[in-house]
Design an enzyme around this catalytic site. Structure first.
Site, PDB file in Angstrom:
ATOM      1  N   ASP A  42      -7.729  18.429 -14.343  1.00 15.80           N
ATOM      2  CA  ASP A  42      -8.056  17.088 -14.835  1.00 15.80           C
ATOM      3  C   ASP A  42      -7.634  17.048 -16.305  1.00 15.80           C
ATOM      4  O   ASP A  42      -8.239  17.712 -17.150  1.00 15.80           O
ATOM      5  CB  ASP A  42      -9.557  16.834 -14.669  1.00 15.80           C
ATOM      6  CG  ASP A  42      -9.967  15.413 -15.078  1.00 15.80           C
ATOM      7  OD1 ASP A  42      -9.300  14.847 -15.971  1.00 15.80           O
ATOM      8  OD2 ASP A  42     -10.949  14.886 -14.521  1.00 15.80           O
ATOM      9  N   TYR A  84     -16.650  16.440 -15.115  1.00 14.60           N
ATOM     10  CA  TYR A  84     -17.153  15.067 -15.190  1.00 14.60           C
ATOM     11  C   TYR A  84     -18.186  14.848 -14.076  1.00 14.60           C
ATOM     12  O   TYR A  84     -17.968  15.284 -12.926  1.00 14.60           O
ATOM     13  CB  TYR A  84     -15.961  14.107 -15.048  1.00 14.60           C
ATOM     14  CG  TYR A  84     -16.385  12.682 -14.850  1.00 14.60           C
ATOM     15  CD1 TYR A  84     -17.109  12.012 -15.828  1.00 14.60           C
ATOM     16  CD2 TYR A  84     -16.072  11.994 -13.680  1.00 14.60           C
ATOM     17  CE1 TYR A  84     -17.515  10.707 -15.641  1.00 14.60           C
ATOM     18  CE2 TYR A  84     -16.469  10.689 -13.484  1.00 14.60           C
ATOM     19  CZ  TYR A  84     -17.199  10.053 -14.473  1.00 14.60           C
ATOM     20  OH  TYR A  84     -17.599   8.766 -14.277  1.00 14.60           O
ATOM     21  N   ARG A 132       0.858  -1.204   0.000  1.00 17.15           N
ATOM     22  CA  ARG A 132       0.000   0.000   0.000  1.00 17.15           C
ATOM     23  C   ARG A 132       0.885   1.242   0.000  1.00 17.15           C
ATOM     24  O   ARG A 132       0.633   2.222  -0.699  1.00 17.15           O
ATOM     25  CB  ARG A 132      -0.955  -0.014   1.212  1.00 17.15           C
ATOM     26  CG  ARG A 132      -1.666   1.300   1.420  1.00 17.15           C
ATOM     27  CD  ARG A 132      -2.945   1.205   2.240  1.00 17.15           C
ATOM     28  NE  ARG A 132      -2.838   0.353   3.406  1.00 17.15           N
ATOM     29  CZ  ARG A 132      -2.163   0.649   4.529  1.00 17.15           C
ATOM     30  NH1 ARG A 132      -1.518   1.801   4.642  1.00 17.15           N
ATOM     31  NH2 ARG A 132      -2.115  -0.196   5.538  1.00 17.15           N
TER      32      ARG A 132
HETATM   33  C1  LIG Z   1     -12.666  13.729 -17.299  1.00 18.99           C
HETATM   34  C2  LIG Z   1     -12.852  12.603 -16.348  1.00 18.99           C
HETATM   35  N1  LIG Z   1     -12.297  12.678 -15.129  1.00 18.99           N
HETATM   36  C3  LIG Z   1     -12.424  11.689 -14.224  1.00 18.99           C
HETATM   37  C4  LIG Z   1     -13.144  10.544 -14.507  1.00 18.99           C
HETATM   38  C5  LIG Z   1     -13.265   9.455 -13.475  1.00 18.99           C
HETATM   39  O1  LIG Z   1     -12.413   8.402 -13.781  1.00 18.99           O
HETATM   40  P1  LIG Z   1     -12.664   6.863 -13.403  1.00 18.99           P
HETATM   41  O2  LIG Z   1     -13.876   6.417 -14.162  1.00 18.99           O
HETATM   42  O3  LIG Z   1     -11.399   6.189 -13.828  1.00 18.99           O
HETATM   43  O4  LIG Z   1     -12.892   6.797 -11.937  1.00 18.99           O
HETATM   44  C6  LIG Z   1     -13.715  10.402 -15.779  1.00 18.99           C
HETATM   45  C7  LIG Z   1     -14.474   9.190 -16.116  1.00 18.99           C
HETATM   46  O5  LIG Z   1     -15.169   9.125 -17.096  1.00 18.99           O
HETATM   47  C8  LIG Z   1     -13.567  11.460 -16.707  1.00 18.99           C
HETATM   48  O6  LIG Z   1     -14.117  11.392 -17.947  1.00 18.99           O
END
Ligand SMILES: Cc1ncc(COP(=O)(O)O)c(C=O)c1O
Length: 377
Positions: free
Chosen positions: A170, A98, A46
């Site tokens: 992101d 998202y 971990r």
């Molecule tokens: C832009 C974006 N950020 C974060 C995520 C979350 O990722 P995960 O599905 O791997 O948890 C997504 C998932 O679709 C995404 O499109």
């Protein structure tokens, strides 16, 4: 080192002990200690695992940061980054982030006293207005999902630095191949590595890169404490995926450009959202802060019924959540990825019932165009 070479040669390449050219999968939970506290860098998986470590070094080098961290999903990555904040802290986020990011902020982390304001970060004035005395971070997604709105990372990061705030980006849609937020001034980059980085619809993972030793120490503390780590098999799969990221992104990009132009001139389609179109409001900014426009396109076919008709007729676009893989995928955000956003808010954002999102794969673009032509006829 140029971008495509870096994808193959950055990070820890191969295995020093055996000469294996691929990093071995260290399927292990614990490590022998010679004496109490005397060990060879790893004590418990971990806390650290050699395969995961190789991936973490790789993503850190690709994003131009100080340290990388691998998590069990993109949401685990985002949530762990948010755990750098404390009760009573406030964060400003891009309004059409998202859906899962919106959900964790507004339904989970709010219960722990993290406050949030969602604004259109495409206009820095909105960010300035949203700042409170307890604001600690700005979380950007650019371009956004599903409307492909673009935020000026450099301008926001400069403003955030003046105010002593963290800038978190992101970078899932662009990947470090097309956009490197840290080099534009951001402090933290998060990824759903489930998408382009993995690239083959076979792994769920999240990655984070930070730009300072202090953030590295703090995030490792969260990673180790919360424990949402990525396993060694999935770490290895991601490293394999990343080696072909460059050639895949080039194909996604050129296929998407052709398809966006086709859709833009199709009479059954109203709005086409793709930053590679000269008419897209974020086009010029994208040309400055990225080296490609990516493989995601959203477009409006008018109604949920029309969207369903399209889905039923398409052959090469698989109806599925997710994006960024070699195969083309299609989804209806209002009823799928963004269903967790209340309908009034979706309407405010412009996520209509007829909005369809495609993740353009790396198939031959002529097949994809023929498929869309027959399905839209
Ligand atoms: C832009 C974006 N950020 C974060 C995520 C979350 O990722 P995960 O599905 O791997 O948890 C997504 C998932 O679709 C995404 O499109």
């Amino acid at each position: 080192m140029r971008a495509k070479t870096k994808l193959i040669h950055a990070g820890i390449v191969g295995d020093e002990a055996t000469g294996a050219v691929s990093t071995p999968i260290y399927q292990v939970s614990t490590y022998k200690q010679e004496a109490v506290g005397k060990f060879k860098g790893y004590e418990y998986s971990r806390t650290g695992n050699p395969t995961r470590h190789a991936l973490e070094v790789l993503i850190s080098e690709l994003e131009g940061g100080v340290a990388g961290f691998a998590f069990a999903s993109g949401m685990a990555a985002t949530s762990s980054v948010m755990m750098l904040l404390s009760k009573g802290d406030h964060v400003i986020l891009t309004d059409d982030v998202y859906g899962g990011t919106f959900r964790v902020i507004s339904k989970v982390l709010n219960r722990f006293g993290i406050e949030a304001t969602f604004v259109d970060t495409g206009d820095i004035a909105n960010v300035e207005t949203a700042i409170n005395e307890n604001t600690k971070a700005i979380f950007l997604e650019t371009p956004t999902n599903p409307l492909l709105k673009v935020t000026n990372i450099e301008a926001i990061a400069k403003f955030a630095k003046e105010k002593g705030l963290l800038t978190i980006v992101d970078n899932t849609f662009m990947t470090p191949y097309f956009q490197q937020p840290i080099t534009l001034g951001a402090d933290i980059v998060v990824h759903s590595a489930t998408k382009y980085l993995g690239g083959h619809s076979d792994v769920v993972a999240g990655l984070v890169v930070v730009n300072s030793d202090q953030l590295a120490t703090d995030l490792h503390f969260v990673q180790n404490s919360v424990g949402a780590v990525l396993g060694p098999q999935d770490s290895w799969l991601l490293m394999r995926g990343i080696k072909t990221l460059g050639i895949r992104m080039e194909e996604h990009n050129s296929n998407a450009q052709r398809i966006a132009e086709f859709l833009n001139s199709h009479k059954a389609v109203s709005n086409v959202f793709y930053p590679g179109l000269a008419t897209h409001p974020g086009h010029e900014l994208m040309k400055k802060q990225t080296t490609g426009f990516g493989g995601m396109i959203s477009f409006d076919v008018g109604s949920a019924e029309k969207a369903d008709e399209l889905l039923a007729k398409l052959q090469y676009f698989t109806l599925a959540e997710s994006l960024g893989a070699v195969e083309s995928l299609i989804s209806v955000p209002a009823r799928m990825t963004h269903a967790s956003i209340p309908s009034e808010r979706r309407a405010e954002l412009g996520i209509t019932d007829g909005l369809v999102r495609i993740s353009v794969g790396i198939e031959d673009v002529e097949d994809l165009l023929e498929d869309l032509t027959q399905a839209l006829a």
